[in-house]
Design a protein around this motif. Structure first.
Motif, PDB file in Angstrom:
ATOM      1  N   LYS A  99      27.604  45.259  34.772  1.00 50.56           N
ATOM      2  CA  LYS A  99      27.059  45.195  33.572  1.00 50.56           C
ATOM      3  C   LYS A  99      27.775  44.337  32.778  1.00 50.56           C
ATOM      4  O   LYS A  99      27.386  43.152  32.302  1.00 50.56           O
ATOM      5  CB  LYS A  99      26.964  46.700  32.650  1.00 50.56           C
ATOM      6  N   ALA A 100      29.039  44.551  33.023  1.00 48.21           N
ATOM      7  CA  ALA A 100      30.198  43.574  32.551  1.00 48.21           C
ATOM      8  C   ALA A 100      30.334  42.228  32.771  1.00 48.21           C
ATOM      9  O   ALA A 100      30.491  41.281  31.695  1.00 48.21           O
ATOM     10  CB  ALA A 100      31.642  44.082  32.325  1.00 48.21           C
ATOM     11  N   VAL A 101      29.877  41.990  33.349  1.00 48.09           N
ATOM     12  CA  VAL A 101      29.633  40.610  34.265  1.00 48.09           C
ATOM     13  C   VAL A 101      28.919  39.595  33.881  1.00 48.09           C
ATOM     14  O   VAL A 101      29.188  38.252  33.435  1.00 48.09           O
ATOM     15  CB  VAL A 101      29.717  40.411  35.699  1.00 48.09           C
ATOM     16  N   ARG A 102      26.652  40.303  33.770  1.00 45.83           N
ATOM     17  CA  ARG A 102      26.168  40.127  33.426  1.00 45.83           C
ATOM     18  C   ARG A 102      26.041  39.181  31.963  1.00 45.83           C
ATOM     19  O   ARG A 102      25.726  38.339  31.653  1.00 45.83           O
ATOM     20  CB  ARG A 102      24.801  41.148  34.051  1.00 45.83           C
ATOM     21  N   ILE A 103      27.124  40.321  31.372  1.00 44.67           N
ATOM     22  CA  ILE A 103      26.838  39.683  29.879  1.00 44.67           C
ATOM     23  C   ILE A 103      28.118  38.376  29.888  1.00 44.67           C
ATOM     24  O   ILE A 103      27.815  37.784  29.063  1.00 44.67           O
ATOM     25  CB  ILE A 103      27.813  41.032  29.171  1.00 44.67           C
ATOM     26  N   CYS A 104      28.769  38.621  30.180  1.00 46.87           N
ATOM     27  CA  CYS A 104      30.012  37.012  29.857  1.00 46.87           C
ATOM     28  C   CYS A 104      29.012  36.318  31.148  1.00 46.87           C
ATOM     29  O   CYS A 104      29.532  35.155  30.031  1.00 46.87           O
ATOM     30  CB  CYS A 104      31.063  37.606  31.902  1.00 46.87           C
ATOM     31  N   PRO A 109      28.731  30.433  28.675  1.00 42.65           N
ATOM     32  CA  PRO A 109      28.597  29.253  28.319  1.00 42.65           C
ATOM     33  C   PRO A 109      27.497  29.649  26.720  1.00 42.65           C
ATOM     34  O   PRO A 109      27.130  27.465  26.797  1.00 42.65           O
ATOM     35  CB  PRO A 109      26.883  29.643  29.334  1.00 42.65           C
ATOM     36  N   ILE A 110      27.705  29.430  26.139  1.00 49.27           N
ATOM     37  CA  ILE A 110      26.818  29.770  24.651  1.00 49.27           C
ATOM     38  C   ILE A 110      27.701  28.288  24.155  1.00 49.27           C
ATOM     39  O   ILE A 110      27.227  27.581  23.718  1.00 49.27           O
ATOM     40  CB  ILE A 110      27.300  30.511  23.680  1.00 49.27           C
ATOM     41  N   PRO A 111      29.137  27.966  24.357  1.00 42.17           N
ATOM     42  CA  PRO A 111      29.881  26.823  23.529  1.00 42.17           C
ATOM     43  C   PRO A 111      29.135  25.685  24.457  1.00 42.17           C
ATOM     44  O   PRO A 111      29.364  24.755  23.626  1.00 42.17           O
ATOM     45  CB  PRO A 111      31.577  26.765  23.557  1.00 42.17           C
ATOM     46  N   ILE A 112      28.808  25.629  25.504  1.00 40.87           N
ATOM     47  CA  ILE A 112      28.269  24.263  25.632  1.00 40.87           C
ATOM     48  C   ILE A 112      27.187  23.624  25.290  1.00 40.87           C
ATOM     49  O   ILE A 112      26.990  22.578  25.475  1.00 40.87           O
ATOM     50  CB  ILE A 112      28.194  25.119  27.120  1.00 40.87           C
ATOM     51  N   ILE A 113      26.198  24.524  24.454  1.00 35.52           N
ATOM     52  CA  ILE A 113      25.374  24.326  24.313  1.00 35.52           C
ATOM     53  C   ILE A 113      24.760  23.484  23.382  1.00 35.52           C
ATOM     54  O   ILE A 113      24.637  22.248  23.010  1.00 35.52           O
ATOM     55  CB  ILE A 113      23.926  25.255  23.718  1.00 35.52           C
ATOM     56  N   PHE A 114      26.262  24.009  22.148  1.00 35.38           N
ATOM     57  CA  PHE A 114      27.233  23.434  21.054  1.00 35.38           C
ATOM     58  C   PHE A 114      27.518  21.581  22.040  1.00 35.38           C
ATOM     59  O   PHE A 114      27.382  21.331  20.749  1.00 35.38           O
ATOM     60  CB  PHE A 114      28.001  23.766  20.292  1.00 35.38           C
TER      61      PHE A 114
END
Length: 475
Positions: A99-104, A109-114
């Motif tokens: 579960k922790a791996v899936r959340i990470c 990758p959110i900063p890559i979108i910016f």
């Protein structure tokens, strides 16, 4: 830069071929692919385009395609690298549950979108290195710290050796990328210090080759073990084939001997001759028994998995050896982390492995002391694997023999007539085909500990069925 692309690609191919289904291997391949794309990105404008101009092949379509390749590979290599590096550290560390791996995997990758908006794309790609100081740099530092923490807290000696090898191979690349490609370029993007990264990558590649060829060295992500196992598998196959041929040839000759003995009229022989005939007959039978035992020990092991409770398999193995344990005054201490430990394994073969290892412990204990002890432990290594540990206080195994004890026909036991050196080899083969492994730690006059790793879930290609019976003791 073509060298950077080539070396990284070789690294990635070797890693992927080891175990394509392993999450840590897949993330490691993405990391190496980013390095390969970085080399390709620079090569497209520094090597390929000048070569086309030299031979007057300056077509607009080709130039547009190379520009497109330059932008895509440049973007991915710069921005995905820190994210993939962190995910590789997380999955390889075995310290995070699924579960922790899936959340990470979803959050990091959110900063890559910016970065899509802050990056300059024309006339050439200019990454936003200043913004990367606030996320990419922490990602890389976190990856290094996770690797160090996983190594520091690792209890298994072989795994600890593997982790230190992984650190020695990956840290030169990780730290050089952190300093030269992210921190320095955020301060001044016009310098060329990042080109020195190729030196650290080639250094890591040679460390990898050295570790791969050196005996008793660790491995990168356990990759060396794959090639050791392949060599072990080929040896086993050669022995199986050779034993089958030898068995067939000897049996034919024994049949001729027995046939000849049957037509001899012993009444016509004197006492001495009848004694000789009796010796020949008994020797023929003894030889046949040896061939049958050897043949049974070298048959190919076929694993058919079903869902089984390891606790019950161990209890049944101990019950089968109850009389031996009691008569030799050996105490068994059991430590089960949970009431049930279900894994997919072949119950018959696994039961034989447990019985074989317990028998080895009994024999090791009775040679040096009256009161012996065997500790049996079952616990979760992580969310994917369960460890079964057998530890005795017996005679132990010399260090020079440890690396050979799972080799076919290798035995340290004195009774060579009954021990053909196939017991631990058989156990090793069963664990390998189950998808786990067998590790041995030992010290003279202190005892031996054998740890078996069982995968909890089925893997692609496993032969399995709903249930399968196995020999169970009725003592």
């Amino acid at each position: 830069m073509l060298i950077l692309c080539l070396v990284s690609t070789i690294f990635a191919v070797i890693s992927y071929n080891y175990d394509p289904k392993s999450p840590s291997i897949r993330w490691g391949v993405i990391v190496l692919s980013c390095a390969a794309m970085a080399g390709l990105s620079r090569a497209s404008i520094e090597t390929i385009l000048p070569a086309l101009d030299k031979y007057h092949m300056d077509f607009a379509l080709i130039e547009f395609f190379l520009y497109f390749v330059r932008i895509i590979t440049g973007f991915l290599s710069i921005y995905v690298f820190p994210y993939a590096l962190l995910m590789w550290a997380i999955t390889y560390s075995d310290k995070f549950n699924e579960k922790a791996v899936r959340i990470c995997k979803c959050i990091f990758p959110i900063p890559i979108i910016f970065m899509l908006k802050t990056t300059v794309y024309y006339p050439d790609i200019i990454p936003d290195f200043h913004s990367m100081l606030y996320w990419a740099v922490p990602y890389i530092i976190a990856a290094c710290l996770i690797h160090l923490y996983a190594w520091h807290t690792e209890k298994d000696a072989d795994k600890k050796k593997q982790r230190i090898t992984t650190i020695s191979i990956s840290f030169p690349v990780m730290l050089s990328a952190l300093i030269l490609n992210y921190i320095v370029r955020a301060i001044n993007n016009y310098n060329q210090y990042w080109r020195y990264m190729i030196i650290f990558l080639i250094l890591s590649f040679f460390i990898f080759l050295w570790k791969a060829l050196k005996q008793e060295a660790g491995s990168l992500n356990g990759i060396k073990l794959r090639y050791e196992r392949e060599a072990h598998k080929k040896t086993r196959q050669a022995i199986n084939k050779g034993t089958a041929l030898l068995s067939h040839a000897i049996k034919n000759q024994i049949y001729k001997i027995n046939s000849s003995l049957m037509i001899i009229n012993v009444n016509d022989l004197n006492t001495s001759s009848r004694g000789a005939i009796d010796i020949i007959a008994r020797s023929s039978k003894h030889l046949t028994d040896i061939i049958e035992r050897m043949h049974s020990k070298t048959q190919e092991i076929k694993i058919v998995k079903s869902k089984n409770d390891l606790n019950k398999l161990i209890d049944d193995s101990l019950l089968a050896l109850k009389l031996d344990l009691h008569s030799k005054n050996i105490r068994v201490e059991k430590s089960y982390e949970s009431k049930e430990h279900y894994v997919y394994c072949d119950p018959t073969e696994t039961y034989e492995v447990f019985t074989n290892l317990l028998n080895n412990s009994i024999e090791a204990i009775e040679t040096i002391r009256d009161k012996g002890e065997i500790k049996v432990s079952v616990y979760h290594k992580n969310s994917q694997n369960i460890i079964v540990s057998f530890a005795d206080n017996g005679v132990g195994i010399p260090q020079e023999h440890l690396k050979h004890v799972t080799d076919p026909f290798f035995s340290t036991k004195e009774n060579k007539d009954k021990n053909h050196g196939m017991g631990l080899n058989q156990c090793h083969e069963v664990m390998y085909k189950t998808g786990g492994d067998l590790k041995i730690e030992s010290a003279i006059n202190k005892g031996t500990t054998i740890k078996l790793t069982f995968p909890i879930n089925l893997k692609k290609g496993d032969v399995h069925e709903e249930s399968k019976s196995y020999p169970s003791s009725t003592y």
